[in-house]
Design an enzyme around this catalytic site. Structure first.
Site, PDB file in Angstrom:
ATOM      1  N   TRP A 102     -44.097  -8.736  15.064  1.00 23.04           N
ATOM      2  CA  TRP A 102     -44.104  -8.871  16.532  1.00 23.04           C
ATOM      3  C   TRP A 102     -44.342  -7.530  17.206  1.00 23.04           C
ATOM      4  O   TRP A 102     -45.058  -7.442  18.210  1.00 23.04           O
ATOM      5  CB  TRP A 102     -42.825  -9.541  17.025  1.00 23.04           C
ATOM      6  CG  TRP A 102     -42.756 -10.961  16.559  1.00 23.04           C
ATOM      7  CD1 TRP A 102     -41.890 -11.498  15.656  1.00 23.04           C
ATOM      8  CD2 TRP A 102     -43.638 -12.038  16.943  1.00 23.04           C
ATOM      9  NE1 TRP A 102     -42.172 -12.831  15.454  1.00 23.04           N
ATOM     10  CE2 TRP A 102     -43.224 -13.188  16.228  1.00 23.04           C
ATOM     11  CE3 TRP A 102     -44.726 -12.139  17.805  1.00 23.04           C
ATOM     12  CZ2 TRP A 102     -43.869 -14.421  16.361  1.00 23.04           C
ATOM     13  CZ3 TRP A 102     -45.365 -13.362  17.945  1.00 23.04           C
ATOM     14  CH2 TRP A 102     -44.944 -14.487  17.223  1.00 23.04           C
ATOM     15  N   ASP A 171     -38.452  -6.006  23.192  1.00 23.89           N
ATOM     16  CA  ASP A 171     -38.671  -7.435  22.953  1.00 23.89           C
ATOM     17  C   ASP A 171     -37.399  -7.955  22.274  1.00 23.89           C
ATOM     18  O   ASP A 171     -37.135  -7.650  21.116  1.00 23.89           O
ATOM     19  CB  ASP A 171     -39.894  -7.626  22.051  1.00 23.89           C
ATOM     20  CG  ASP A 171     -40.122  -9.093  21.679  1.00 23.89           C
ATOM     21  OD1 ASP A 171     -39.278  -9.946  22.045  1.00 23.89           O
ATOM     22  OD2 ASP A 171     -41.135  -9.383  21.014  1.00 23.89           O
ATOM     23  N   LYS A 195     -35.213 -19.462  21.452  1.00 21.92           N
ATOM     24  CA  LYS A 195     -34.252 -19.199  20.372  1.00 21.92           C
ATOM     25  C   LYS A 195     -32.829 -19.346  20.931  1.00 21.92           C
ATOM     26  O   LYS A 195     -32.163 -20.337  20.669  1.00 21.92           O
ATOM     27  CB  LYS A 195     -34.458 -17.818  19.759  1.00 21.92           C
ATOM     28  CG  LYS A 195     -35.752 -17.720  18.926  1.00 21.92           C
ATOM     29  CD  LYS A 195     -36.775 -16.950  19.637  1.00 21.92           C
ATOM     30  CE  LYS A 195     -37.975 -16.447  18.866  1.00 21.92           C
ATOM     31  NZ  LYS A 195     -38.720 -17.296  18.011  1.00 21.92           N
TER      32      LYS A 195
HETATM   33  C1  LIG Z   1     -39.566 -11.235  18.400  1.00 23.00           C
HETATM   34  C2  LIG Z   1     -40.612 -12.150  18.955  1.00 23.00           C
HETATM   35  N1  LIG Z   1     -41.479 -11.679  19.871  1.00 23.00           N
HETATM   36  C3  LIG Z   1     -42.420 -12.459  20.395  1.00 23.00           C
HETATM   37  C4  LIG Z   1     -42.563 -13.769  20.025  1.00 23.00           C
HETATM   38  C5  LIG Z   1     -43.646 -14.612  20.648  1.00 23.00           C
HETATM   39  O1  LIG Z   1     -43.075 -15.401  21.605  1.00 23.00           O
HETATM   40  P1  LIG Z   1     -43.872 -16.479  22.459  1.00 23.00           P
HETATM   41  O2  LIG Z   1     -44.373 -17.487  21.502  1.00 23.00           O
HETATM   42  O3  LIG Z   1     -42.827 -16.974  23.400  1.00 23.00           O
HETATM   43  O4  LIG Z   1     -44.976 -15.772  23.163  1.00 23.00           O
HETATM   44  C6  LIG Z   1     -41.696 -14.321  19.095  1.00 23.00           C
HETATM   45  C7  LIG Z   1     -41.844 -15.743  18.713  1.00 23.00           C
HETATM   46  O5  LIG Z   1     -41.235 -16.295  17.893  1.00 23.00           O
HETATM   47  C8  LIG Z   1     -40.706 -13.483  18.539  1.00 23.00           C
HETATM   48  O6  LIG Z   1     -39.849 -13.959  17.625  1.00 23.00           O
END
Ligand SMILES: Cc1ncc(COP(=O)(O)O)c(C=O)c1O
Length: 359
Positions: A102, A171, A195
């Site tokens: 991520w 994040d 989550k």
């Molecule tokens: C740490 C993290 N960042 C970003 C995301 C991406 O999130 P989204 O699908 O809401 O854009 C996720 C998705 O599981 C994640 O676990």
């Protein structure tokens, strides 16, 4: 009714108490004779909901008054673009610590908008650690430092915060509300809801007010944090159902004792699961112990030929969504707030029994 133990990484388990309220609320929410999905976001009852939701969140996370709470669509992924768009001009530098997939994605998005400088990268060891801070190659004039508080796929979590004066943009999608945090240590916190907050479709962004003014001109209103701050997150029609569920989840967290109580349960759950993995030669977790995640616990079987059998038999025992992310393989148990201690105990019992039969 039959509920499984759901170890999904996201969208993830929701508290049963919240699901029960939703079920009874659906035909007639709050005496309106309508479901919450059928009412104007500008109606009095809905505005009251959003105010209660923010008040509870502010209390849960002790959010200081000089921070704005914003609700935005587009997921955490859109915040990976909105952070550089709002905080930098195209020639500015932003520092990124990459401790998993991520963070890598966030750095890649930022590179489209500014000079994104990856100052530490744990991909050399398959994202199983956080590089030591003195080894980070920090830029002199970075506008912000981006971290991924918890890497959902690798199962790597920051347990202490980096130092320095540069605003931290975090994040927190997969660790928000899992334990107390000191919001004033951050410039911006963002988290997709699916989550620990509620259903997918809404994203929480907490921004220190001095960072609200966009650093560049010409952004569309929907890409400017400031427009959400000025419109109480009603720059356009918000995802009302997701917001409503977030409000119920925050009330549920309050009823369960708030962050200290939740954090203690999460500590216990993760400690038990790691202890079970570490005490066996049949299972392993390769993340350095001081950066292991309390929310996402990846583990491998010593003999990967048994992976399919493990998944089939665990699912038959109502332990679902244990398949590891395709980039890591093996298993992953996501043990967010709504996954009970009992669910973790049941998983550990299953793992012990599976080892006995196949070890
Ligand atoms: C740490 C993290 N960042 C970003 C995301 C991406 O999130 P989204 O699908 O809401 O854009 C996720 C998705 O599981 C994640 O676990």
């Amino acid at each position: 009714m039959s509920r499984v133990h759901n170890f999904s990484a996201g969208p993830a388990a929701l508290p049963l108490e919240v699901l029960d309220i939703i079920k009874s609320d659906i035909p007639d929410w709050n005496g309106t004779g309508m479901s919450v999905m059928e009412i104007s976001h500008r109606s009095k009852p809905f505005i009251e909901l959003t105010e209660r939701c923010e008040a509870n969140l502010r209390e849960l996370l002790a959010i200081p008054d000089n921070y704005s709470v914003l609700w935005i669509q587009g997921g955490a992924t859109m915040q990976m673009a909105m952070a550089p768009l709002n905080l930098t001009q195209p020639t500015d530098i932003a520092d990124y610590v990459v401790t998993g997939s991520w963070g890598k994605k966030a750095a890649g998005e930022a590179a489209r908008q500014c000079n994104a400088n990856v100052i530490a990268d744990a991909s050399d060891k398959n994202f199983t650690y956080i590089p030591d801070e003195p080894d980070w190659q920090r830029s002199e004039n970075a506008r912000y430092l981006h971290i991924t508080s918890n890497e959902t796929i690798a199962g790597v979590e920051f347990h202490s915060l980096p130092g320095g004066d540069v605003p931290i943009v975090a994040d927190m999608s997969s660790s928000i509300l899992s334990r107390p945090i000191d919001v004033k240590d951050y410039g911006v916190i963002y988290a997709g809801a699916q989550k620990n907050i509620g259903p997918a479709g809404i994203t929480l962004v907490i921004v220190r007010n001095d960072l609200l003014e966009p650093a560049r001109d010409g952004l569309p209103h929907l890409m400017m944090w400031k427009s959400y701050a000025e419109s109480d997150s009603m720059t356009n029609t918000p995802p009302t159902f997701a917001w409503y569920v977030a409000d119920l989840v925050f009330q549920d967290l309050q009823n369960k004792g708030g962050m200290p109580a939740i954090a203690e349960i999460n500590r216990l759950k993760s400690q038990k699961l790691y202890a079970a993995i570490d005490s066996s030669d049949f299972y392993s977790n390769s993340v350095r112990p001081d950066c292991r995640s309390r929310m996402n616990v990846p583990f491998a079987l010593a003999d990967s030929a048994l992976d399919g059998k493990f998944l089939t038999e665990s699912a038959a025992a109502d332990l679902t969504n244990l398949k590891g992310h395709r980039s890591v393989g093996g298993m992953r148990a996501s043990i967010y707030n709504a996954v009970s201690e009992e669910a973790v105990d049941t998983l550990i019992d299953f793992m012990n029994e599976f080892e006995r039969r196949n070890g």
